[in-house]
Design an enzyme around this catalytic site. Structure first.
Site, PDB file in Angstrom:
ATOM      1  N   ASP A  11       0.667   3.616   2.436  1.00 16.11           N
ATOM      2  CA  ASP A  11       0.488   4.204   3.764  1.00 16.11           C
ATOM      3  C   ASP A  11      -0.676   5.201   3.680  1.00 16.11           C
ATOM      4  O   ASP A  11      -1.703   4.873   3.089  1.00 16.11           O
ATOM      5  CB  ASP A  11       1.798   4.834   4.255  1.00 16.11           C
ATOM      6  CG  ASP A  11       1.851   4.963   5.769  1.00 16.11           C
ATOM      7  OD1 ASP A  11       1.578   3.949   6.447  1.00 16.11           O
ATOM      8  OD2 ASP A  11       2.163   6.036   6.271  1.00 16.11           O
ATOM      9  N   ASP A  33       0.852  -1.199   0.000  1.00 23.44           N
ATOM     10  CA  ASP A  33       0.000   0.000   0.000  1.00 23.44           C
ATOM     11  C   ASP A  33       0.880   1.237   0.000  1.00 23.44           C
ATOM     12  O   ASP A  33       2.105   1.154   0.053  1.00 23.44           O
ATOM     13  CB  ASP A  33      -0.895  -0.007   1.240  1.00 23.44           C
ATOM     14  CG  ASP A  33      -0.084  -0.028   2.525  1.00 23.44           C
ATOM     15  OD1 ASP A  33       0.290   1.060   3.000  1.00 23.44           O
ATOM     16  OD2 ASP A  33       0.188  -1.133   3.042  1.00 23.44           O
TER      17      ASP A  33
END
Length: 289
Positions: free
Chosen positions: A211, A209
């Protein structure tokens, strides 16, 4: 000396396939019970040990992982080279979900963990200026690329305590001010302990991802992370399968000195060392004690 590859599997990586003579074994450690049994065997003729960092079924949080017991157990089994595989968030657009980052630096923001094997009665200070092994890191990069993975060589890993993910302000701080590349919860104190144990250590951070800093991706979505973890786990197993051919069965001294990290690190005079500590550290520091 014979090479033995130790793989510490992070989130989503709880098993390594294809080992000859595969066996889950218990390893007793004076530093407590490791995260799980250790899967031992041979892959491509090279000895291998696999330890799921969070335990099978993911029973340990990042803070409760018994890092010292894990590293001590691998050292007792004869492991020479430790490959850390872990999920991470990315602070860089080009380090996209599904990519691997071969970490070479850390910023340690953890605070609830035992960070050294040494202490009162037997004091030591090792250098972690360069906390990963370039030789082992290069092998991981080559094996990952051969498996079709997009690899980024070099990067700074921000180790946070967790288990919560970052706030937006924290994410921006780590990315824009501190210049970090990825963020995770488990490579510290693991890397420091591997250095104290005189083990070569490489960190393979698997991006799941962005973050919470990215304006188009929003905060971390656990459902998306789990979906990405599955694909990353397959890539990690493919990478591991390529390592024996690159590292070889015969272990030569580390050209970067990882296996000699304690040569000048112990400060406590021999006649002042706590015998109980000396015994406790028999696997970690037996070479110099």
């Amino acid at each position: 000396m014979e090479t033995m590859i130790g793989v510490i599997g992070g989130s989503g990586v709880y098993q390594i396939d294809g080992l000859d003579d595969a066996e889950w074994v218990d390893v007793a450690s004076p530093f407590g019970t490791p995260s799980d049994q250790v899967l031992t065997g041979r892959l491509g003729g090279v000895r291998m040990a696999f330890l799921p960092r969070h335990g099978r079924g993911h029973v340990h949080s990042p803070t409760s992982v018994p890092y010292r017991a894990n590293i001590d157990a691998l050292k007792r089994l004869g492991v020479t080279d430790v490959i850390s595989v872990s999920a991470c968030g990315s602070f860089r657009e080009e380090m996209a979900p599904g990519d691997f980052v071969i970490v070479d630096q850390f910023i340690d923001r953890t605070f609830g963990r035992e960070k050294s094997f040494f202490g009162e009665g037997l004091v030591a200070h090792v250098s972690v200026a360069h906390p990963t092994c370039p030789r082992l890191s290069e092998a991981c990069a080559m094996a990952a690329r051969a498996a079709g993975v997009t690899v980024h060589e070099g990067g700074t890993y921000l180790a946070m305590e967790g288990p919560q993910f970052s706030s937006l302000a924290e994410s921006k701080l780590y990315r824009e001010v501190w210049g970090c590349d990825v963020i995770g919860m488990t490579n510290m104190p693991e890397a420091k302990l591997a250095r104290e144990a005189e083990l070569c250590y490489a960190s393979v951070a698997m991006v799941t991802d962005y973050d919470s800093w990215h304006p188009h991706h929003g905060e971390v979505d656990i459902a998306e992370i789990i979906a990405t973890l599955s694909g990353n786990a397959d890539k990690a197993r493919a990478m591991v399968a390529g390592l024996p051919a690159l590292l070889g069965a015969a272990r030569l001294p580390c050209p970067h000195g990882c296996d000699r990290a304690l040569d000048t690190a112990i400060l406590t005079a021999p006649d002042r060392r706590d015998p109980a500590m000396v015994e406790k550290l028999s696997a970690i520091a037996g070479r110099v004690l």
